[in-house]
Structures are given as C-alpha cells and as structure tokens.
Design an enzyme around this catalytic site. Structure first.
Site, PDB file in Angstrom:
ATOM      1  N   GLU A  55     -21.738  67.786  31.039  1.00 56.11           N
ATOM      2  CA  GLU A  55     -22.777  68.719  30.604  1.00 56.11           C
ATOM      3  C   GLU A  55     -23.510  69.372  31.774  1.00 56.11           C
ATOM      4  OE1 GLU A  55     -24.953  68.323  26.770  1.00 56.11           O
ATOM      5  OE2 GLU A  55     -26.488  67.495  28.104  1.00 56.11           O
ATOM      6  N   LYS A  57     -27.023  71.008  32.466  1.00 52.68           N
ATOM      7  CA  LYS A  57     -28.386  71.254  32.001  1.00 52.68           C
ATOM      8  C   LYS A  57     -29.351  71.084  33.167  1.00 52.68           C
ATOM      9  CE  LYS A  57     -29.509  66.607  30.214  1.00 52.68           C
ATOM     10  NZ  LYS A  57     -29.949  65.867  29.018  1.00 52.68           N
ATOM     11  N   LYS A 117     -24.363  73.785  23.468  1.00 50.98           N
ATOM     12  CA  LYS A 117     -25.369  72.785  23.138  1.00 50.98           C
ATOM     13  C   LYS A 117     -26.704  73.495  22.925  1.00 50.98           C
ATOM     14  CE  LYS A 117     -26.393  68.186  23.281  1.00 50.98           C
ATOM     15  NZ  LYS A 117     -26.526  67.527  24.592  1.00 50.98           N
ATOM     16  N   GLU A 166     -24.063  65.810  15.241  1.00 49.84           N
ATOM     17  CA  GLU A 166     -24.805  64.775  15.962  1.00 49.84           C
ATOM     18  C   GLU A 166     -25.668  63.972  14.999  1.00 49.84           C
ATOM     19  OE1 GLU A 166     -26.803  65.522  19.846  1.00 49.84           O
ATOM     20  OE2 GLU A 166     -28.621  65.023  18.726  1.00 49.84           O
ATOM     21  N   ASN A 188     -25.856  60.042  18.993  1.00 53.76           N
ATOM     22  CA  ASN A 188     -26.831  60.167  20.076  1.00 53.76           C
ATOM     23  C   ASN A 188     -27.566  58.843  20.216  1.00 53.76           C
ATOM     24  OD1 ASN A 188     -28.902  60.842  21.865  1.00 53.76           O
ATOM     25  ND2 ASN A 188     -29.039  62.926  21.080  1.00 53.76           N
ATOM     26  N   GLU A 218     -23.120  59.959  22.878  1.00 51.55           N
ATOM     27  CA  GLU A 218     -23.963  60.842  23.673  1.00 51.55           C
ATOM     28  C   GLU A 218     -25.201  60.103  24.173  1.00 51.55           C
ATOM     29  OE1 GLU A 218     -25.101  64.203  21.278  1.00 51.55           O
ATOM     30  OE2 GLU A 218     -23.327  64.012  20.048  1.00 51.55           O
ATOM     31  N   SER A 219     -25.601  60.396  25.392  1.00 49.63           N
ATOM     32  CA  SER A 219     -26.848  59.905  26.003  1.00 49.63           C
ATOM     33  C   SER A 219     -26.735  58.448  26.469  1.00 49.63           C
ATOM     34  CB  SER A 219     -28.047  60.017  25.053  1.00 49.63           C
ATOM     35  OG  SER A 219     -28.288  61.342  24.688  1.00 49.63           O
TER      36      SER A 219
END
Length: 270
Positions: A55, A57, A117, A166, A188, A218-219
């Site tokens: 990703e 960001k 995203k 998600e 997530n 995710e995360s």
C-alpha cells in the site's frame, strides 16, 4: 461521532462536490473505461508471487504523517519489482493525504492489479475508480448496508472491477456478504473504535469466510512470521502499508520482507 463517522460525513460532501465538477459523462471518456482490468483474485492466488498487497499512503488518522515524501512512481514500481502481488493506493486526501493522481501515476508505471483504497459511499466513486485505472475497489461493511454493498458491488462487477469487502467482525460479514457483489473478503485487524490492532481478529474469522472468496488480512502485519501464520489458516492476500511506508524507501522494506518469505518457504521445502 467516531473518526469513521467524521470521515464518512466529509466523504459524502466531497463526492457531491466532485460530481458537480466532473460529471459521470466526463469520467466515461477516460482512456481506462474500455480497458479490461487485471484480476486481483488471480494475482493473489499465484504461487510465484508473495500475496502481499503493498500500500501507498502518506498518513492516517491514527498515526498522523507516516511518509510525506516517498514518490509514487518509485515506490509503487519498487513494490511490484520486489514481488508484491498487487498495489493498494489511498486516494482520500483529507484524512490519508492521498490523491486520485496517485492512482493514475501508479497505473502508468505498473502492470499488476491496483486496489483503489477509499471510503466508497456512492456509485459515482465506482465509475471514478474505473476511470482512474483501478482494477478493484474497497467496500467497507462498517459504513454500508447489505443493500448498498449489493448495489455498489454489482456496478463494480459490471465495469469489470473486483470488490474487496472489508469486515471487522462476524456480524458485518453476515449482513453484507453477497456472491453477486463480492470477490474477495478482507478482515481488518484494526478496531475502528479505539484503533487497537490484533491479528487474532483474522484468525477468529478465517473459518467464517466461505472458501469461494479469496481471504485477505489487513492491518497489523509486520513480519514474515505473521504472513505465514495467517496463510496457514487460509489467507492468500496480505495488505500492508504502514510497515513499509514508515521507512524512507518503502519499496526496499517490501523487498526485504519478500526475501524473508522466500527464505522461509525454501526451508519448509527442505
């Protein structure tokens, strides 16, 4: 209001403004509208790739500025060359420092799937995603009803885009999962109320997600061991952003992790 409520309220205003400035008819004139998108699902299932969705960001509401200076071109191309299966590009400006131009730039330099995203609340954003060159879109169950996921997901699929749904818990999964709308399910691991992160969330939900959907976590992923542990319970996609972006050269951090994964896999085969 929670931070998510604030984000969604702002997003609805932002989308209304964009629609007035750039109507759908203009979006439909984009070079990318007739193009056939790449399949995020297929790339995540490829055995020759890592399964990592790397990703790009710049910041987040929970962490503030993460990396304000990494160039989109070098970083995203470096991710792909490092062995990432796909890219995720944040396009939300207000809370994540992203821009639509970040995605179009990444598209020009890469031939792997790109996930847009953002916080999708309107059909306009689905069409916009295709016009920017995205191959997949994120739909967040925490901010959408089951009917909205179905409507938005069907529109995405009609444009050739895949949908990553998600979720954060079993309730969200049960209310929004629909085969006509969703291709991949992302868990997530971040609690949206207190921003705490636990990989146990993915572990606990793995068996609740039907096998026909590609499972993405995710995360909170930071090591090759994290990926291997979640791969063992059925995950094929591993969305990682901050772990890479907090380095001055995010693409090198990604390459180092992919090398660790390959070394681990080689030992396992011995």
């Amino acid at each position: 209001m929670t931070i998510l409520d604030t984000i969604i309220a702002h997003k609805r205003q932002e989308v209304a403004t964009r629609q007035s400035l750039v109507p759908v008819k203009l979006l439909e004139q984009s070079f990318y509208m007739p193009a056939q998108p790449l399949s995020l699902r297929r790339y995540l299932l490829r055995d020759d790739l890592s399964g990592i969705i790397a990703e790009f960001k710049r910041k987040s509401p929970s962490k503030g500025i993460i990396n304000a200076h990494a160039p989109v071109e070098r970083t995203t191309l470096g991710y792909m060359q490092a062995g990432a299966s796909a890219l995720s590009v944040l396009t939300d400006m207000e809370f994540f420092g992203g821009r639509n131009e970040d995605l179009t730039t990444a598209r020009r330099f890469n031939f792997c799937p790109i996930l847009r995203k953002d916080f999708v609340v309107d059909e306009y954003q689905i069409i916009e995603a295709k016009s920017l060159g995205a191959d997949a879109v994120l739909l967040i169950a925490a901010v959408l009803t089951g009917e909205e996921v179905l409507r938005l997901g069907r529109l995405a699929k009609s444009l050739g885009l895949e949908v990553l749904l998600e979720i954060h818990n079993a309730e969200e999964l049960d209310k929004t999962l629909h085969p006509d709308a969703v291709t991949l399910v992302g868990v997530n691991n971040r609690n949206l109320h207190d921003f705490s992160v636990s990989l146990d969330t993915s572990g606990e939900l793995a068996q609740r997600i039907p096998d026909e959907y590609v499972k993405v976590t995710e995360s909170g992923l930071t090591t090759a061991a994290d990926i291997e542990a979640l791969r063992a319970v059925g995950y094929r996609g591993f969305l990682m952003g901050e772990t890479f972006m907090r380095h001055s050269r995010p693409e090198k951090a990604c390459a180092a992790l992919v090398q660790q994964l390959r070394a681990t896999e080689a030992v396992t085969l011995l």
